[in-house]
Design an enzyme around this catalytic site. Structure first.
Site, PDB file in Angstrom:
ATOM      1  N   ASN A  13       0.731  -1.114  -0.099  1.00  0.00           N
ATOM      2  CA  ASN A  13      -0.021   0.114  -0.109  1.00  0.00           C
ATOM      3  C   ASN A  13       0.979   1.227   0.027  1.00  0.00           C
ATOM      4  O   ASN A  13       2.093   1.254   0.519  1.00  0.00           O
ATOM      5  CB  ASN A  13      -0.887   0.000   1.199  1.00  0.00           C
ATOM      6  CG  ASN A  13      -1.917  -0.897   1.383  1.00  0.00           C
ATOM      7  OD1 ASN A  13      -2.443  -1.404   0.344  1.00  0.00           O
ATOM      8  ND2 ASN A  13      -1.954  -1.600   2.584  1.00  0.00           N
ATOM      9  N   ALA A  14       0.391   2.184  -0.412  1.00  0.00           N
ATOM     10  CA  ALA A  14       0.828   3.530  -0.146  1.00  0.00           C
ATOM     11  C   ALA A  14       0.014   4.191   1.058  1.00  0.00           C
ATOM     12  O   ALA A  14      -0.946   4.051   1.318  1.00  0.00           O
ATOM     13  CB  ALA A  14       0.598   4.476  -1.423  1.00  0.00           C
TER      14      ALA A  14
ATOM     15  N   ASN B 280       5.944  -4.183   3.818  1.00  0.00           N
ATOM     16  CA  ASN B 280       6.694  -3.727   5.149  1.00  0.00           C
ATOM     17  C   ASN B 280       7.622  -4.950   5.521  1.00  0.00           C
ATOM     18  O   ASN B 280       8.642  -4.649   5.832  1.00  0.00           O
ATOM     19  CB  ASN B 280       5.736  -3.381   6.078  1.00  0.00           C
ATOM     20  CG  ASN B 280       5.038  -1.739   6.085  1.00  0.00           C
ATOM     21  OD1 ASN B 280       5.540  -1.345   5.247  1.00  0.00           O
ATOM     22  ND2 ASN B 280       4.066  -1.432   6.742  1.00  0.00           N
TER      23      ASN B 280
ATOM     24  N   THR C  39       1.718 -10.734  21.140  1.00  0.00           N
ATOM     25  CA  THR C  39       2.234  -9.486  21.350  1.00  0.00           C
ATOM     26  C   THR C  39       1.585  -8.794  22.320  1.00  0.00           C
ATOM     27  O   THR C  39       0.323  -8.813  22.051  1.00  0.00           O
ATOM     28  CB  THR C  39       2.817  -8.987  20.197  1.00  0.00           C
ATOM     29  OG1 THR C  39       1.604  -8.447  19.502  1.00  0.00           O
ATOM     30  CG2 THR C  39       3.513  -9.540  19.119  1.00  0.00           C
TER      31      THR C  39
ATOM     32  N   GLY D 186       2.444  -5.410  23.467  1.00  0.00           N
ATOM     33  CA  GLY D 186       2.878  -3.819  23.516  1.00  0.00           C
ATOM     34  C   GLY D 186       4.117  -3.780  24.469  1.00  0.00           C
ATOM     35  O   GLY D 186       5.179  -4.534  24.550  1.00  0.00           O
TER      36      GLY D 186
ATOM     37  N   ASP E 158       6.394   6.867  16.638  1.00  0.00           N
ATOM     38  CA  ASP E 158       5.501   6.243  15.694  1.00  0.00           C
ATOM     39  C   ASP E 158       5.264   4.758  15.767  1.00  0.00           C
ATOM     40  O   ASP E 158       6.288   4.150  15.664  1.00  0.00           O
ATOM     41  CB  ASP E 158       5.758   6.815  14.528  1.00  0.00           C
ATOM     42  CG  ASP E 158       4.687   6.745  13.368  1.00  0.00           C
ATOM     43  OD1 ASP E 158       3.731   5.815  13.616  1.00  0.00           O
ATOM     44  OD2 ASP E 158       4.917   6.992  12.230  1.00  0.00           O
TER      45      ASP E 158
ATOM     46  N   ASP F 173       4.780  -5.325  11.906  1.00  0.00           N
ATOM     47  CA  ASP F 173       5.404  -5.872  10.602  1.00  0.00           C
ATOM     48  C   ASP F 173       6.613  -6.105  10.948  1.00  0.00           C
ATOM     49  O   ASP F 173       7.384  -7.085  10.448  1.00  0.00           O
ATOM     50  CB  ASP F 173       5.062  -4.927   9.450  1.00  0.00           C
ATOM     51  CG  ASP F 173       3.612  -4.758   9.155  1.00  0.00           C
ATOM     52  OD1 ASP F 173       2.841  -5.642   9.590  1.00  0.00           O
ATOM     53  OD2 ASP F 173       3.405  -3.601   8.712  1.00  0.00           O
TER      54      ASP F 173
END
Length: 303
Positions: free
Chosen positions: A13-14, A45, A221, A223, A248, A254
């Site tokens: 994707n963009a 990614n 996962t 965090g 960010d 990914d």
């Protein structure tokens, strides 16, 4: 002898990214930063993240014959990914609309575009890639029937890694191929479906409930709380997080999946691979963007 350490089958994707002071509520408009356009998509990614770490990587995906498609192909090639499996045309390139708040958390809406045209026939046509790949990784930003075809196309000794994002119920034949299934808390509950309420409140209980559905191994996962790994023969083990100042989180999952898949193919245990992947993800969240944030192996060692 495998030509590729990792074959990634998935989306490209963009990413259209806007920073916001806070994410809007329903019916609300907020002002944000200037629009930034980055190469992204969970499949693309993962391929870039693995290649940047030093893995011999190939990507099977579909992009549009447009400017966004050319951006994505350029970014893959710059990272060293083999793009012979990237198909062009059939629909515009997929787009992800991303807002990022000051804490680094993001919200994402995806328009699949050409990703939705990656078919089981495309997978079968790429049989040579599957025969020469040690590990195959997939996600759910492409049609589910295509992901099922991926699991059915594996070479006899290769390993299948699935991050079911965005999550949806999965057929038993797909779950049985996963080694591991990589999920966050939300994805775990969706995959468990009606059994989520019975699975308990602890991640260890989610992992065991997921294993009972058929995967050979599971990674959950958590965090800032790290992750845990589980397998039928190895029990459940916690993996600590790496403390960093997050800027960010886009693409962090990914990079984690790509690093874990590559390390598994190199012979690491599931816990060892998850510990390394946690370090890769930690570096990624200290930088803006998705693919731009992915570290090299040297940067991970320096963390």
């Amino acid at each position: 002898m495998y030509d590729y350490d990792l074959l990634v089958v998935g989306s490209a994707n963009a990413d259209l990214v806007i920073d916001v002071e806070r994410r809007p509520a329903a019916g609300e408009t907020v002002l944000g930063s200037d629009l930034a356009v980055h190469p992204g998509g969970k499949g693309a990614n993962q391929a870039v993240a693995a290649a940047r770490l030093g893995a011999r990587t190939a990507l099977l995906a579909r992009v549009g014959d447009d400017a966004h498609g050319r951006l994505l192909l350029d970014s893959q090639r710059a990272a060293g990914v083999d793009t012979a499996g990237v198909l062009v045309g059939g629909a515009p390139t997929g787009v992800a609309l991303i807002t990022v708040d000051p804490s680094g958390d993001n919200s994402i809406v995806v328009s699949p575009g050409a990703n939705g045209r990656l078919t089981p026939a495309d997978v079968r046509d790429a049989a040579a890639l599957f025969r020469t790949s040690r590990v195959v990784s997939a996600q759910l930003e492409i049609p589910l029937e295509t992901v099922v075809a991926v699991a059915a196309s594996l070479a006899p000794d290769s390993r299948f890694v699935l991050n079911p994002s965005p999550p949806r119920p999965l057929p038993a034949v797909l779950l049985a191929a996963c080694d591991p299934l990589i999920v966050n808390e939300h994805e775990a509950r969706v995959i468990l479906g009606d059994g989520a309420a019975e699975a308990g409140d602890r991640p260890e209980e989610w992992a065991c409930a997921l294993l009972a559905k058929g995967p050979r191994s599971v990674v959950v996962t958590l965090g800032a709380q790290g992750a845990l790994v589980a397998s039928a023969g190895g029990g459940v083990e916690r993996v600590a997080s790496v403390a960093v100042d997050a800027v960010d989180t886009t693409g962090a999952g990914d990079s984690f999946t790509a690093a874990l898949a590559w390390k598994l193919g190199a012979g690491a245990s599931l816990a060892e691979a998850a510990r390394y992947a946690a370090r890769v993800g930690a570096v990624a969240v200290t930088r803006r963007g998705a693919q731009e944030s992915f570290p090299t192996a040297q940067e991970v060692e320096a963390l």
